[in-house]
Scaffold this active site. Structure first.
Site, PDB file in Angstrom:
ATOM      1  N   LYS A 105      49.494   1.512 -24.048  1.00 43.26           N
ATOM      2  CA  LYS A 105      49.986   0.615 -25.097  1.00 43.26           C
ATOM      3  C   LYS A 105      49.517   1.123 -26.455  1.00 43.26           C
ATOM      4  O   LYS A 105      50.281   1.157 -27.420  1.00 43.26           O
ATOM      5  CB  LYS A 105      49.451  -0.802 -24.858  1.00 43.26           C
ATOM      6  CG  LYS A 105      49.654  -1.756 -26.038  1.00 43.26           C
ATOM      7  CD  LYS A 105      48.901  -3.053 -25.872  1.00 43.26           C
ATOM      8  CE  LYS A 105      47.470  -2.994 -26.324  1.00 43.26           C
ATOM      9  NZ  LYS A 105      47.253  -3.062 -27.785  1.00 43.26           N
ATOM     10  N   ASN A 106      48.239   1.504 -26.532  1.00 47.78           N
ATOM     11  CA  ASN A 106      47.682   1.941 -27.806  1.00 47.78           C
ATOM     12  C   ASN A 106      48.264   3.266 -28.272  1.00 47.78           C
ATOM     13  O   ASN A 106      48.277   3.544 -29.466  1.00 47.78           O
ATOM     14  CB  ASN A 106      46.156   2.058 -27.698  1.00 47.78           C
ATOM     15  CG  ASN A 106      45.489   0.714 -27.513  1.00 47.78           C
ATOM     16  OD1 ASN A 106      46.076  -0.317 -27.821  1.00 47.78           O
ATOM     17  ND2 ASN A 106      44.279   0.700 -26.985  1.00 47.78           N
ATOM     18  N   ARG A 138      48.867  -4.945 -34.490  1.00 49.17           N
ATOM     19  CA  ARG A 138      48.207  -4.143 -35.530  1.00 49.17           C
ATOM     20  C   ARG A 138      49.099  -3.074 -36.132  1.00 49.17           C
ATOM     21  O   ARG A 138      48.669  -2.341 -37.007  1.00 49.17           O
ATOM     22  CB  ARG A 138      46.999  -3.439 -34.902  1.00 49.17           C
ATOM     23  CG  ARG A 138      46.008  -4.334 -34.236  1.00 49.17           C
ATOM     24  CD  ARG A 138      45.191  -5.132 -35.192  1.00 49.17           C
ATOM     25  NE  ARG A 138      44.524  -4.318 -36.181  1.00 49.17           N
ATOM     26  CZ  ARG A 138      43.936  -4.787 -37.267  1.00 49.17           C
ATOM     27  NH1 ARG A 138      43.986  -6.070 -37.518  1.00 49.17           N
ATOM     28  NH2 ARG A 138      43.324  -3.987 -38.116  1.00 49.17           N
ATOM     29  N   ASP A 156      44.564  -8.921 -30.922  1.00 46.90           N
ATOM     30  CA  ASP A 156      43.729  -9.855 -30.167  1.00 46.90           C
ATOM     31  C   ASP A 156      42.543 -10.340 -31.001  1.00 46.90           C
ATOM     32  O   ASP A 156      42.003  -9.586 -31.807  1.00 46.90           O
ATOM     33  CB  ASP A 156      43.223  -9.182 -28.894  1.00 46.90           C
ATOM     34  CG  ASP A 156      44.372  -8.839 -27.962  1.00 46.90           C
ATOM     35  OD1 ASP A 156      45.339  -9.596 -27.961  1.00 46.90           O
ATOM     36  OD2 ASP A 156      44.293  -7.820 -27.272  1.00 46.90           O
ATOM     37  N   ASP A 209      37.273  -1.399 -24.205  1.00 43.33           N
ATOM     38  CA  ASP A 209      38.309  -2.052 -23.395  1.00 43.33           C
ATOM     39  C   ASP A 209      38.013  -1.980 -21.893  1.00 43.33           C
ATOM     40  O   ASP A 209      38.675  -2.658 -21.112  1.00 43.33           O
ATOM     41  CB  ASP A 209      39.685  -1.435 -23.674  1.00 43.33           C
ATOM     42  CG  ASP A 209      40.235  -1.868 -25.019  1.00 43.33           C
ATOM     43  OD1 ASP A 209      40.429  -3.074 -25.214  1.00 43.33           O
ATOM     44  OD2 ASP A 209      40.450  -1.007 -25.891  1.00 43.33           O
ATOM     45  N   VAL A 212      31.192  -2.252 -30.358  1.00 40.09           N
ATOM     46  CA  VAL A 212      32.393  -1.878 -31.111  1.00 40.09           C
ATOM     47  C   VAL A 212      33.003  -3.082 -31.836  1.00 40.09           C
ATOM     48  O   VAL A 212      33.296  -3.018 -33.033  1.00 40.09           O
ATOM     49  CB  VAL A 212      33.427  -1.205 -30.179  1.00 40.09           C
ATOM     50  CG1 VAL A 212      34.687  -0.828 -30.948  1.00 40.09           C
ATOM     51  CG2 VAL A 212      32.812   0.034 -29.525  1.00 40.09           C
TER      52      VAL A 212
END
EC number: 2.5.1.7
Length: 438
Positions: free
Chosen positions: A24-25, A94, A118, A306, A328
């Protein structure tokens, strides 16, 4: 409005094969980068996730042609560019902020609405804004969004105070067509960032990845379309390995190279998991059970932030007291109450546990957790606050006694490739139901 919920009944060990696609990123950033090229770009091995659809709608609103097929995305710039991302996209994800640099190159101005994503902590928009200002853009930040203009961006020397993935990507996509050389110190070097740099290089960009988190970019006059194959999603790969371990089963994960999971694999091995690693797949099992561990998240190549959500559920099924230190994002543990409701014995603290003092030391941020295992998990009715938390709740439900009702499942489908189908194929008893909402 009807909302879809998932009903999950634990059905024993999860076993089988899962193929992970591009992350996804990664895919959404490649879609934005494709704006910069003259001609057609093709992104292969794209996941079927909600993020792709949202990003495609944004690009189309700007005058970019996007075609999505089951395995690839084709993108080509139209003859006219609208430099304003519509306000309808406020807070969805984002991506808009990453469009500032490309839009300045294409139209000399840009407006993007306020970013979303998120609710896991502050994401430093100021890094993006300051970088663009250093490159000669005039930038105004308001309550509704960010407006920027520039005749031509200029190369400059930049140093990030923290290796932010998003800011590094903004600088890459802004510097490739800028006038002159840009030297970025303190860059993020996550695999998805390097993958984006390689895609831009295929499009004709001049990029050097130097030691000590330094990236050197020499601006060029134009970029052309390119084709690329996305590597498998490392978050998804680890999550499914954890799914097998949590339920005392074994999941074989295909499509994610070992080098993207080095730290995660060693963490699982230290907890007592047996790993089977080949060129075709990775799998993990724990016939003798799991033992507790202390893990600190960090920027790449450290343990990925993550990964800690599925790890937290895994800790509840390991013998002893485990410790997690999140460095993070300061609000990453927002999902813990949902897991506590399901019987996970987790306590969160505002001090640095399980590692040296981090940048959230002496703040009120609850960024450390102590987890007691083996916890006896129970089915519950829970609402999921974000993508990764959603997946971890599915894992807890799979190992619990009794049925669980998960609300907010759209979060999971925004970030994972067909998760409902994947879990069902592993033997999880999972069904969808529509319920009335406000």
């Amino acid at each position: 409005m009807n909302e879809e919920v998932w009903l999950i009944e634990p059905s024993g060990p999860l076993r089988g094969d899962v193929e992970v696609r591009g992350s996804k990123n990664g895919v959404s950033k490649h879609m934005v980068a494709a704006m910069l090229g003259v001609g057609e770009s093709v992104i292969h091995n794209a996941p079927d996730v909600g993020e792709v659809g949202i990003t495609a709608q944004m690009l189309r609103a700007l005058g970019i042609n996007v075609e999505i097929t089951p395995r690839e995305i084709v993108i080509e710039r139209g003859p006219e560019i609208n430099p304003h991302v519509p306000a309808a996209f406020t807070g969805l994800n984002r991506i808009p902020i990453l469009m500032l640099g490309p839009l300045l190159h294409l139209a000399g101005e840009a407006f993007v609405p306020l970013v979303g994503g998120d609710p896991i902590g502050r994401r430093p928009v100021d890094f993006h804004v300051e970088a663009l200002r250093s490159m000669g853009a005039e930038v105004e930040v308001s309550d509704t969004g960010i407006y920027a203009k520039a005749k031509r961006l200029r190369g400059t020397r930049l140093e990030l105070p923290y290796p932010s993935v998003g800011a590094t990507e903004t600088i890459l996509m802004s510097a490739v067509l800028a006038e002159g050389k840009t030297v970025l110190k303190g860059a993020a070097m996550e695999p998805e960032v390097v993958e984006l740099a390689l895609f831009l290089q295929r499009m004709g960009a001049l990029i050097e990845l130097s030691p000590d988190r330094r990236i050197v970019i020499e601006g060029v006059e134009r970029l052309h379309g390119a084709s690329t194959w996305l590597n498998g999603d490392r978050i998804e790969a680890f999550s499914y390995l954890a799914a097998g371990l949590i339920t005392r089963g074994e999941v074989r994960v295909h499509g994610c190279p070992q080098d993207r999971l080095v730290t995660a694999i060693t963490t699982l091995a230290r907890m007592g998991a047996r790993l089977d690693i080949t060129d075709d797949y990775l799998s993990a099992s724990a016939p003798d059970g799991l033992r507790a561990a202390a893990v600190q998240t960090d920027t790449h190549p450290g343990f990925m932030t993550d990964w800690q959500t599925p790890l937290m559920v895994l800790f509840t099924q390991a013998q002893g007291m485990s410790v997690l230190h999140e460095t993070v994002f300061e609000n990453r543990l927002v999902y813990v109450p949902a897991l506590q409701k399901m019987g996970c014995e987790i306590e969160v603290f505002d001090v640095c546990l399980g590692g040296p003092a981090c940048r959230y030391h002496d703040t009120n941020a609850k960024h450390s957790a102590v987890v007691r295992g083996v916890s006896k998990l129970r089915g519950a009715d829970v609402t999921l606050p974000d993508i990764r938390a959603g997946f971890s709740a599915v894992l807890a439900a799979a190992a619990a006694e009794g049925t669980s009702t998960l609300r907010g499942v759209h979060h999971i489908e925004r970030g994972y490739h067909r998760p409902f189908k994947q879990f069902a194929s592993l033997g999880l008893k999972i069904s969808r139901e529509k319920v009335g909402g406000e």
